[in-house]
Write an enzyme that holds these catalytic residues in place. Structure first.
Site, PDB file in Angstrom:
ATOM      1  N   GLY A 210       0.861  -1.145  -0.052  1.00 39.94           N
ATOM      2  CA  GLY A 210      -0.170   0.225   0.062  1.00 39.94           C
ATOM      3  C   GLY A 210       0.513   1.664  -0.235  1.00 39.94           C
ATOM      4  N   PRO A 211       0.118   2.534  -0.703  1.00 42.22           N
ATOM      5  CG  PRO A 211      -1.045   4.287  -0.859  1.00 42.22           C
ATOM      6  CD  PRO A 211      -1.522   2.372  -0.423  1.00 42.22           C
ATOM      7  N   PRO A 212       2.798   4.956   1.260  1.00 46.81           N
ATOM      8  CG  PRO A 212       4.327   6.174   0.644  1.00 46.81           C
ATOM      9  CD  PRO A 212       2.815   5.644  -0.339  1.00 46.81           C
ATOM     10  N   GLY A 213       2.131   5.367   4.209  1.00 43.26           N
ATOM     11  CA  GLY A 213       0.780   6.073   5.625  1.00 43.26           C
ATOM     12  C   GLY A 213      -0.466   5.258   5.782  1.00 43.26           C
ATOM     13  CB  VAL A 214      -2.646   2.605   4.446  1.00 43.61           C
ATOM     14  CG1 VAL A 214      -2.018   3.976   2.851  1.00 43.61           C
ATOM     15  CG2 VAL A 214      -0.759   2.174   4.472  1.00 43.61           C
ATOM     16  N   GLY A 215      -0.313   2.642   7.548  1.00 41.00           N
ATOM     17  CA  GLY A 215      -0.575   2.014   8.851  1.00 41.00           C
ATOM     18  C   GLY A 215       0.165   0.532   8.465  1.00 41.00           C
ATOM     19  CE  LYS A 216       3.409   0.382   3.180  1.00 47.78           C
ATOM     20  NZ  LYS A 216       3.010   1.113   3.667  1.00 47.78           N
TER      21      LYS A 216
ATOM     22  CB  SER B 152      -5.790   2.486 -16.526  1.00 49.51           C
ATOM     23  OG  SER B 152      -5.028   3.499 -15.587  1.00 49.51           O
TER      24      SER B 152
ATOM     25  CE  LYS C 255      -6.531   3.928 -12.223  1.00 52.21           C
ATOM     26  NZ  LYS C 255      -6.553   2.649 -13.202  1.00 52.21           N
TER      27      LYS C 255
END
Length: 822
Positions: free
Chosen positions: A373-379, A696, A739
């Site tokens: 996931g993208p940075p900062g989502v809590g991984k 896309s 998106k």
């Protein structure tokens, strides 16, 4: 002495052999300075230098001027006039031989000269020069003193250099002319180009000898230091050998006296006691006993003694059979996960499933998860919560930038300073064999000549293999199957497919604005108030302020920048409190600009008016989703397809496929084929400074072109995504949640998606999905039916073809759109 002075004066008064200025070929030298009355070998191979030598050899005198280049990285062929010194030495070419295209010269220095004028630099450098007179003598007493000091230094230097040939020693010691002594020393010692050129430039014997004395003193000091270092190293080596002999003798004496409880015996005894009580697998115990016997046979001064001791300490410290007791209360685990993280229901459910399996089958292997996931989502923080919910120890390893495979597998004990890999070191730190181990940033691994760390992970992260993982340092099987591995990554692309196949991939998409608001209210604001020394009675941040921070002061899929912005607000308030303010600070949307300054970001919003040829698309980035507007315009009289906006190869191919499809099916959409054939088209995707790629945007490009060719505008409330084919099919794409959230933030309320992506809409938050009309599309005609307005509002070209409202055949898009409008 008087006779010598008289001879020198007569010599100085004699006219030079070259009375007036004359022209001569110049040979540039690199890192070499030639002096008068010295014989030196030279190798010449560059074209311009070879031509200069050949020109000199063609004359009767065989003379050539040698000048040193000022900089080291300038070669003879590249040297320009300003790269050469002004003073050099005329040399006579005594001998020349050719060997593999290289001229081998023996030259003898004759006189110093000065450049009066540069004449030409091709085919070789040629200059007008003036031969300089012999060096002047100013103070005979100083000259004699410097000469004697130099001879003394030469004797000291020769004493430190026993391998100097006898003929060189004789030539130096018997030379009486101080100028020749100086020039000879400069030619045999490496004094550096700058010092040697200063010696050549000197016009007096006094100055020349002063430079020689200083340079020789420095060289002698360096030789003395080197000699001292060599002597000390030899002395230390002799001392070590002597100590070893004495220790061996002491060992024999103590054995005869029965006093064999020395220091090493005590250490060996302690290790043996620990080994007897340790809970070790049989294979490990057998190897440890063998190494301990080797250690007992070695003296403490032996290098292998300490290597074996460290090895045995590692074996005894590792938790071979020690595990932490797990919590198997699923309700408590659910409570802990909910406390630490908002949302992420799929991941929480997956963790509870693992706990349920462990509860039903305690000997099951731990899962291996990959959070993407993208940075900062809590991984990363999610890994800590998993460890707390399981009741296990937590250990985090950052793999970002790791290039050496030995960092994971360890070094073999044959290397000096060898250590186990970071996996074994982490297990030694936590003291249990079933921790939660987080491998952070696994997509940022590198590789070089030291190996590929990603290949080492293939065994570590394979439940079928890691139960017998062998670290290079230990060379013993260690069971890693009980370790709960969690890897994190921002992208799947850089992770090798074999490694990706060994892990269960869990996608963490970005948060919606509403989710970010709830996270800020439940976690971020309270944490930042506490970290900045405030209390809830001193600061309140309203929901409107948080929404403004989310939309105008941050651009991210996660909440890291949002927390940083909230912390910035808290620090501003903390400053006022520290200055004595007692009023409670209530930060609303109108106050954010006062605290943080003007907004940093201005996200794309749905355009209220779209001219024909402009369509709204959706893109995925690491920071979340983005809305982009694809613009197309006709080029009257032009030809072909022009693409701008830093598009990648895949995106360019999508544009070509869209144009080809519309051209091939022009009649179906009411497009005059001549309009495509006789006019070029320019397609641009803002922002032009940001690279873009991927398939896309295919349906968006097709819609923009169809709008341009038909004169019908694309609806302003509609955004679309999907890959197209030449047969008109719409293929699925990724990043649907990000998106759609981006389109929703921009004010879009109609979304056209590939029909195969319809199931992905379940990931979209319910509140967002309720405000959207999602239209599935299987064919390009479905996209154009839903996206284009029915009326023709603009002509494709001034005075050109105007598409008719009636289709040219029964299957046209115009008729389908008209039916839908009715």
């Amino acid at each position: 002495m008087a006779d010598e002075q008289t001879q020198d004066q007569v010599k100085a008064e004699e006219p030079p052999p070259f009375p007036g200025p004359f022209e001569i070929a110049i040979l540039p030298l690199q890192n070499t300075t030639l002096f008068p009355e010295t014989v030196v070998p030279l190798a010449v191979g560059r074209d311009r230098s070879v031509r200069a030598v050949e020109s000199a050899l063609s004359t009767e005198e065989k003379l050539i001027g040698c000048i040193t280049t000022k900089t080291e990285n300038v070669t003879g062929d590249e040297a320009k006039f300003e790269d050469l010194y002004k003073i050099g030495t005329i040399v006579n070419i005594k001998r020349m031989m050719r060997n593999d295209g290289i001229m081998q010269l023996i030259v003898q220095g004759m006189d110093r000269f000065e450049i009066l004028e540069w004449i030409e630099d091709q085919p070789y450098i040629k200059a007008k020069i003036q031969v300089l007179p012999d060096l002047r003598r100013i103070d005979e007493g100083e000259i004699e003193a410097l000469k004697r000091n130099i001879q003394t230094l030469i004797q000291q230097a020769l004493a430190l250099l026993p391998n100097v040939p006898p003929e060189v020693r004789m030539a130096v010691m018997t030379q009486t002319d101080p100028v020749q002594i100086a020039y000879f020393l400069a030619s045999v010692l490496d004094l550096g180009v700058e010092t040697e050129q200063k010696m050549l430039d000197s016009s007096t014997v006094d100055g020349l000898l002063s430079l020689t004395h200083a340079a020789l003193s420095r060289e002698l000091e360096i030789m003395q230091i080197r000699s001292k270092i060599a002597t000390e190293a030899q002395t230390e080596m002799d001392k070590s050998q002597r100590d070893y002999v004495l220790r061996q003798q002491m060992k024999a004496i103590q054995k005869e006296l029965g006093e064999d409880e020395s220091g090493e015996r005590a250490e060996a005894s302690q290790l043996r006691e620990r080994l007897e009580t340790a809970d070790l697998p049989e294979e490990v115990r057998k190897e440890a006993n063998r190494e301990l016997k080797r250690m007992e046979a070695l003296p403490q001064s032996a290098p292998d003694f300490h290597v074996i001791r460290t090895y045995l300490e590692y074996i005894l410290d590792l938790p071979w059979n020690k595990a932490s007791e797990e919590k198997l209360d699923l309700n408590e685990a659910q409570k802990i996960l909910d406390e630490d993280h908002y949302g992420l229901e799929d991941i929480k459910e997956r963790i509870l499933e693992s706990l349920a399996v462990v509860k039903l089958r305690p000997d099951s292997k731990s899962p291996i998860l990959l959070f993407v996931g993208p940075p900062g989502v809590g991984k990363t923080s999610l890994g800590r919560s998993i460890a707390r919910s399981l009741g296990r120890e937590f250990e985090r390893l950052s793999l970002g930038g790791m290039r050496d495979e030995a960092e994971l597998r360890g070094h073999r004990r044959t290397y000096i300073g060898a250590m186990p890999g970071r996996i074994i070191q982490a297990l030694r730190r936590v003291g249990v064999n079933n921790p939660v181990m987080m491998l952070d940033e696994v997509d940022k691994l590198g590789n070089d000549f030291r190996g590929d760390p990603a290949s080492a992970l293939l065994e570590i992260l394979d439940p079928a293999q890691n139960n017998t993982f062998r670290d290079n340092y230990l060379d013993l099987p260690f069971d890693l199957s009980k370790v709960f591995f969690i890897a994190t990554a921002n992208q799947l692309g850089p992770i090798p497919m074999p490694l990706r196949d060994r892990m269960e991939i869990i996608q963490l998409a970005g948060y919606s604005d509403r989710e970010k608001l709830n996270i800020a209210k439940q976690y971020l604001i309270a944490r930042q108030i506490k970290e900045n020394g405030l209390t809830e009675d001193q600061l309140t941040i309203t929901d409107a302020a948080v929404n403004l921070l989310t939309s105008r002061y941050t651009r991210e899929a996660g909440v890291r920048q949002l927390e940083r912005s909230i912390g910035n607000l808290a620090r501003k308030v903390a400053l006022k409190v520290a200055q004595g303010s007692t009023d409670k600070a209530i930060v609303d949307a109108a106050d954010v600009k006062e605290y943080l300054g003007p907004a940093r970001y201005h996200p794309e919003e749905a355009r209220k008016e779209l001219p024909a040829g402009v369509a709204t698309g959706m893109a995925w980035t690491e920071m979340g989703g983005e809305v982009l507007f694809i613009e197309a315009t006709l080029l009257p009289g032009g030809s072909g397809l022009t693409l701008t906006g830093q598009l990648g190869d895949v995106m360019k191919e999508s544009a070509q496929a869209a144009r080809s499809y519309l051209w091939a099916h022009a009649a179906d959409f009411g497009i005059d084929p001549n309009l495509i054939k006789q006019n070029g088209i320019h397609l641009h995707v803002p922002a032009g400074a940001i690279p873009k790629d991927g398939p896309s945007a295919g349906v968006t490009m097709a819609s923009a072109m169809a709008s341009l060719y038909t004169g019908r505008k694309v609806r302003t409330d509609t955004a679309m995504t999907g890959e197209i084919t030449l047969s008109g099919q719409v293929f699925p794409v990724g990043g649907i949640k990000e998106k759609v959230l981006a389109a929703h933030r921009a004010g879009i309320r109609r979304i056209i998606l590939p029909a195969q992506n319809e199931s992905d809409t379940e990931e979209i938050p319910e509140d967002v999905r309720a405000e959207l009309e999602i239209i599935p599309a299987k064919l390009v005609s479905d996209v154009l039916n839903a996206g284009l307005e029915t009326e023709v509002t603009e002509r494709p070209l001034p005075g050109g073809f105007v598409p008719s409202a009636e289709p040219s055949n029964d299957g046209s898009a115009d008729r389908l759109i008209a039916q839908k409008a009715e």
